[in-house]
Scaffold this motif. Structure first.
Motif, PDB file in Angstrom:
ATOM      1  N   GLN A 124       0.824  -1.207   0.000  1.00  8.48           N
ATOM      2  CA  GLN A 124       0.000   0.000   0.000  1.00  8.48           C
ATOM      3  C   GLN A 124       0.861   1.260   0.000  1.00  8.48           C
ATOM      4  N   ALA A 125       1.979   1.218   0.708  1.00 10.38           N
ATOM      5  CA  ALA A 125       2.899   2.359   0.687  1.00 10.38           C
ATOM      6  C   ALA A 125       3.438   2.584  -0.721  1.00 10.38           C
ATOM      7  N   ARG A 126       3.679   1.511  -1.447  1.00  7.74           N
ATOM      8  CA  ARG A 126       4.121   1.635  -2.851  1.00  7.74           C
ATOM      9  C   ARG A 126       3.014   2.256  -3.707  1.00  7.74           C
ATOM     10  N   GLU A 127       1.770   1.895  -3.441  1.00  7.36           N
ATOM     11  CA  GLU A 127       0.648   2.514  -4.167  1.00  7.36           C
ATOM     12  C   GLU A 127       0.579   4.007  -3.862  1.00  7.36           C
ATOM     13  N   PHE A 128       0.816   4.372  -2.609  1.00  2.00           N
ATOM     14  CA  PHE A 128       0.851   5.791  -2.244  1.00  2.00           C
ATOM     15  C   PHE A 128       1.934   6.524  -3.030  1.00  2.00           C
ATOM     16  N   GLU A 129       3.105   5.896  -3.157  1.00  3.71           N
ATOM     17  CA  GLU A 129       4.196   6.506  -3.924  1.00  3.71           C
ATOM     18  C   GLU A 129       3.746   6.848  -5.339  1.00  3.71           C
ATOM     19  N   LYS A 130       3.040   5.922  -5.974  1.00  2.00           N
ATOM     20  CA  LYS A 130       2.547   6.168  -7.330  1.00  2.00           C
ATOM     21  C   LYS A 130       1.587   7.357  -7.344  1.00  2.00           C
ATOM     22  N   PHE A 131       0.693   7.392  -6.363  1.00  2.00           N
ATOM     23  CA  PHE A 131      -0.282   8.478  -6.259  1.00  2.00           C
ATOM     24  C   PHE A 131       0.424   9.824  -6.089  1.00  2.00           C
ATOM     25  N   ARG A 172      11.919   9.932  -6.606  1.00  2.00           N
ATOM     26  CA  ARG A 172      12.669   8.920  -5.863  1.00  2.00           C
ATOM     27  C   ARG A 172      11.705   8.210  -4.934  1.00  2.00           C
ATOM     28  N   SER A 173      12.033   7.003  -4.620  1.00  2.00           N
ATOM     29  CA  SER A 173      11.169   6.211  -3.755  1.00  2.00           C
ATOM     30  C   SER A 173      11.132   6.789  -2.345  1.00  2.00           C
ATOM     31  N   LEU A 174       9.952   7.098  -1.881  1.00  2.00           N
ATOM     32  CA  LEU A 174       9.767   7.533  -0.501  1.00  2.00           C
ATOM     33  C   LEU A 174      10.011   6.364   0.442  1.00  2.00           C
TER      34      LEU A 174
END
Length: 146
Positions: free
Chosen positions: A17-24, A29-31
Motif C-alpha cells: 500500500q505504501a508503494r501505491e501511495f508513492e505512485k499516487f 525517488r522512492s519515498l
C-alpha cells in the motif's frame, strides 16, 4: 467498517500500500526505499508506535500510521505525527478514511498533546473536513526534489 491495530502479519500488505501511495504522490525517488529498509521501518512502527488498519470482514480497506514521540523543540509536548494515511481507490467511497481518522484521533487524545496530520495536495480529504473536527491548518509543506 472496523479499525484495529496492525500486526506483523500486515507488514507485507502495508508495504504494498505504501508503494501505491508513492505512485499516487508521484515522487521521482522512492519515498519508501528498499523493501528491506521499508519492512524494518514498518515493523518498528507497528511494534512501537501507531499503525491502524481499517477492514470489513477480512478485506483490508486502508491504514494510517504515526509516530508517537516528544516534540524535538519541547520534549514536554508529546506528538502523534501521521506518517502515512492511505485508502486504496476501491475503498475511497467507504467509511475507511473516516474510521481510521477517528481511531487515530482517539488514540492521540489519550496519548499525546498534539496530533499532526498532513494531506497530499490531491487528497480527496479537504481542509474543511479537518477543521470541522477541530484541527487547524498551521503549515503548508512544499517539496523540491533535487
Amino acid at each position: 467498517m472496523d479499525v484495529r491495530r496492525a500486526t506483523a502479519d500486515d507488514s507485507t500488505w502495508l508495504l504494498a500500500q505504501a508503494r501505491e501511495f508513492e505512485k499516487f504522490a508521484g515522487y521521482r525517488r522512492s519515498l519508501v526505499g528498499t523493501d528491506e529498509k521499508a519492512m524494518a521501518f514498518l515493523d518498528a512502527l507497528v511494534r512501537e508506535h501507531v499503525v491502524l488498519v481499517a477492514h470489513t470482514d477480512e478485506v483490508r480497506a486502508g491504514f494510517i500510521a504515526g509516530y508517537l514521540a516528544p516534540h524535538p523543540f519541547n520534549p514536554e509536548i508529546t506528538v502523534l505525527s501521521e506518517v502515512l494515511w492511505w485508502v486504496p481507490e476501491q475503498h475511497r467511497h467507504s467509511r475507511a478514511a473516516a474510521a481510521l481518522l477517528s481511531r487515530f484521533e482517539t488514540l492521540g487524545r489519550a496519548q499525546a498533546d498534539w496530533i499532526i496530520l498532513t494531506l497530499e495536495h490531491d487528497s480527496p480529504i479537504r481542509a474543511a473536513h479537518m477543521t470541522k473536527r477541530g484541527f487547524r491548518e498551521v503549515e503548508r509543506a512544499f517539496l523540491l526534489e533535487v
